[in-house]
Design a protein around this motif. Sequence first.
Motif, PDB file in Angstrom:
ATOM      1  N   PRO A  23      43.400 109.459 -20.094  1.00  0.00           N
ATOM      2  CA  PRO A  23      41.981 108.766 -20.024  1.00  0.00           C
ATOM      3  C   PRO A  23      42.178 107.251 -19.870  1.00  0.00           C
ATOM      4  O   PRO A  23      43.196 106.653 -20.766  1.00  0.00           O
ATOM      5  N   GLU A  24      41.202 106.587 -19.479  1.00  0.00           N
ATOM      6  CA  GLU A  24      41.024 104.459 -19.624  1.00  0.00           C
ATOM      7  C   GLU A  24      40.387 103.985 -20.332  1.00  0.00           C
ATOM      8  O   GLU A  24      39.838 104.811 -20.643  1.00  0.00           O
ATOM      9  N   ILE A  25      40.836 102.849 -21.244  1.00  0.00           N
ATOM     10  CA  ILE A  25      40.089 102.441 -22.522  1.00  0.00           C
ATOM     11  C   ILE A  25      39.971 101.053 -21.975  1.00  0.00           C
ATOM     12  O   ILE A  25      40.566 100.637 -21.211  1.00  0.00           O
ATOM     13  N   GLU A 113      45.129  96.091 -35.133  1.00  0.00           N
ATOM     14  CA  GLU A 113      44.394  97.346 -35.110  1.00  0.00           C
ATOM     15  C   GLU A 113      44.165  97.672 -33.355  1.00  0.00           C
ATOM     16  O   GLU A 113      44.694  96.876 -33.015  1.00  0.00           O
ATOM     17  N   THR A 114      44.233  99.675 -33.937  1.00  0.00           N
ATOM     18  CA  THR A 114      44.780 100.314 -32.327  1.00  0.00           C
ATOM     19  C   THR A 114      43.516 101.250 -32.598  1.00  0.00           C
ATOM     20  O   THR A 114      43.477 101.658 -33.316  1.00  0.00           O
ATOM     21  N   ILE A 115      43.423 101.619 -31.040  1.00  0.00           N
ATOM     22  CA  ILE A 115      42.771 102.610 -30.202  1.00  0.00           C
ATOM     23  C   ILE A 115      43.487 103.595 -29.666  1.00  0.00           C
ATOM     24  O   ILE A 115      44.367 103.058 -28.575  1.00  0.00           O
ATOM     25  N   VAL A 116      43.210 104.630 -29.709  1.00  0.00           N
ATOM     26  CA  VAL A 116      43.519 105.742 -29.022  1.00  0.00           C
ATOM     27  C   VAL A 116      42.849 106.598 -28.303  1.00  0.00           C
ATOM     28  O   VAL A 116      41.925 107.550 -29.226  1.00  0.00           O
ATOM     29  N   ALA A 117      43.275 106.826 -26.773  1.00  0.00           N
ATOM     30  CA  ALA A 117      41.680 107.834 -26.640  1.00  0.00           C
ATOM     31  C   ALA A 117      43.014 109.069 -25.895  1.00  0.00           C
ATOM     32  O   ALA A 117      44.087 108.695 -25.498  1.00  0.00           O
ATOM     33  N   LEU A 118      42.672 110.386 -25.911  1.00  0.00           N
ATOM     34  CA  LEU A 118      43.493 111.219 -26.244  1.00  0.00           C
ATOM     35  C   LEU A 118      42.545 112.556 -25.311  1.00  0.00           C
ATOM     36  O   LEU A 118      40.993 112.760 -25.745  1.00  0.00           O
ATOM     37  N   ALA A 119      42.719 112.733 -24.641  1.00  0.00           N
ATOM     38  CA  ALA A 119      42.021 114.108 -23.370  1.00  0.00           C
ATOM     39  C   ALA A 119      42.609 115.075 -23.292  1.00  0.00           C
ATOM     40  O   ALA A 119      44.192 115.286 -23.404  1.00  0.00           O
ATOM     41  N   SER A 120      41.811 115.949 -23.427  1.00  0.00           N
ATOM     42  CA  SER A 120      42.593 117.569 -23.201  1.00  0.00           C
ATOM     43  C   SER A 120      41.214 118.965 -23.297  1.00  0.00           C
ATOM     44  O   SER A 120      40.934 118.291 -22.391  1.00  0.00           O
ATOM     45  N   ALA A 121      42.129 119.945 -22.290  1.00  0.00           N
ATOM     46  CA  ALA A 121      41.748 120.253 -21.046  1.00  0.00           C
ATOM     47  C   ALA A 121      40.722 121.598 -22.211  1.00  0.00           C
ATOM     48  O   ALA A 121      39.821 122.051 -21.627  1.00  0.00           O
ATOM     49  N   THR A 122      41.427 121.755 -23.122  1.00  0.00           N
ATOM     50  CA  THR A 122      40.202 122.304 -24.235  1.00  0.00           C
ATOM     51  C   THR A 122      39.933 122.201 -25.373  1.00  0.00           C
ATOM     52  O   THR A 122      40.904 120.507 -25.466  1.00  0.00           O
ATOM     53  N   PRO A 123      39.348 121.946 -26.216  1.00  0.00           N
ATOM     54  CA  PRO A 123      38.686 121.677 -27.247  1.00  0.00           C
ATOM     55  C   PRO A 123      40.133 121.276 -28.580  1.00  0.00           C
ATOM     56  O   PRO A 123      40.834 122.792 -28.703  1.00  0.00           O
ATOM     57  N   ILE A 124      40.497 119.655 -29.412  1.00  0.00           N
ATOM     58  CA  ILE A 124      41.165 120.566 -30.425  1.00  0.00           C
ATOM     59  C   ILE A 124      40.632 121.073 -30.953  1.00  0.00           C
ATOM     60  O   ILE A 124      39.473 120.535 -32.186  1.00  0.00           O
ATOM     61  N   ARG A 125      41.228 121.900 -31.889  1.00  0.00           N
ATOM     62  CA  ARG A 125      41.210 122.682 -33.145  1.00  0.00           C
ATOM     63  C   ARG A 125      41.501 122.167 -34.662  1.00  0.00           C
ATOM     64  O   ARG A 125      40.233 122.106 -35.088  1.00  0.00           O
ATOM     65  N   ASP A 126      42.543 121.181 -34.515  1.00  0.00           N
ATOM     66  CA  ASP A 126      42.549 120.870 -35.350  1.00  0.00           C
ATOM     67  C   ASP A 126      42.526 119.071 -35.465  1.00  0.00           C
ATOM     68  O   ASP A 126      43.967 118.426 -35.325  1.00  0.00           O
ATOM     69  N   VAL A 127      41.674 118.608 -35.368  1.00  0.00           N
ATOM     70  CA  VAL A 127      41.461 117.324 -35.529  1.00  0.00           C
ATOM     71  C   VAL A 127      41.662 116.559 -36.878  1.00  0.00           C
ATOM     72  O   VAL A 127      42.436 115.381 -36.411  1.00  0.00           O
TER      73      VAL A 127
END
Length: 206
Positions: A23-25, A113-127
């Motif tokens: 993803p783009e931030i 301060e850090t912002i992380v964006a992560l994309a997954s093809a399936t929902p993340i089970r363990d947030v």
Amino acid sequence: AFKVACITTLILCPNLVAAVQVPEITITGRRSNGIEHVLRRGDALATGDGIRINVTVAERAYVYVVALGATGSAVLLQPFSRDPSDALMSNAARRVIPQANAVLSLDRHVGEETIVALASATPIRDVDGLLLAIEAEAASGGLINPAGLSAYGKATEFHFAHSARSQIAVEKLRPSLFANQPAESGVMASAGSRISALLGGGTKAS
């Protein structure tokens, strides 16, 4: 053999990562005087300033946005509800955090301060596992290495400096988002904070 390999992958990885794009931030900073500008990596904001996060994806994905505050504590911004349906973004979608003209204010705690964006093809089970992994990445080397989060999805990070403002200037500012909660720090804090007023209603694609 193929079935065994798939089962092994599911056991070893918290989330099965399929082909998705990073993803783009884009981070927009708002100074205490109301002036806004797009931040570049390494730029600095001060206590009382605020940010607005724009996240875009090229293709359908479950997108998670995490803020890592100056104290090294990670907090989920998107989906704030933790509901997988709120994490889903369609092709070429854009999401703004927070919505409308609001911003996430910086409190009196300074640092990176850090912002992380992560994309997954399936929902993340363990947030919670994802949040711990981000905290561990920061603790081990300071800056987040997106490759260290590959078990969860395709990640990118954006960091900026959070500096102090003079006491005279602070007294003239409106109370910041976390002004009455000194234990909270950085861009974000726990779900019990007043950030719920900004993000509790959801952050749907615009």
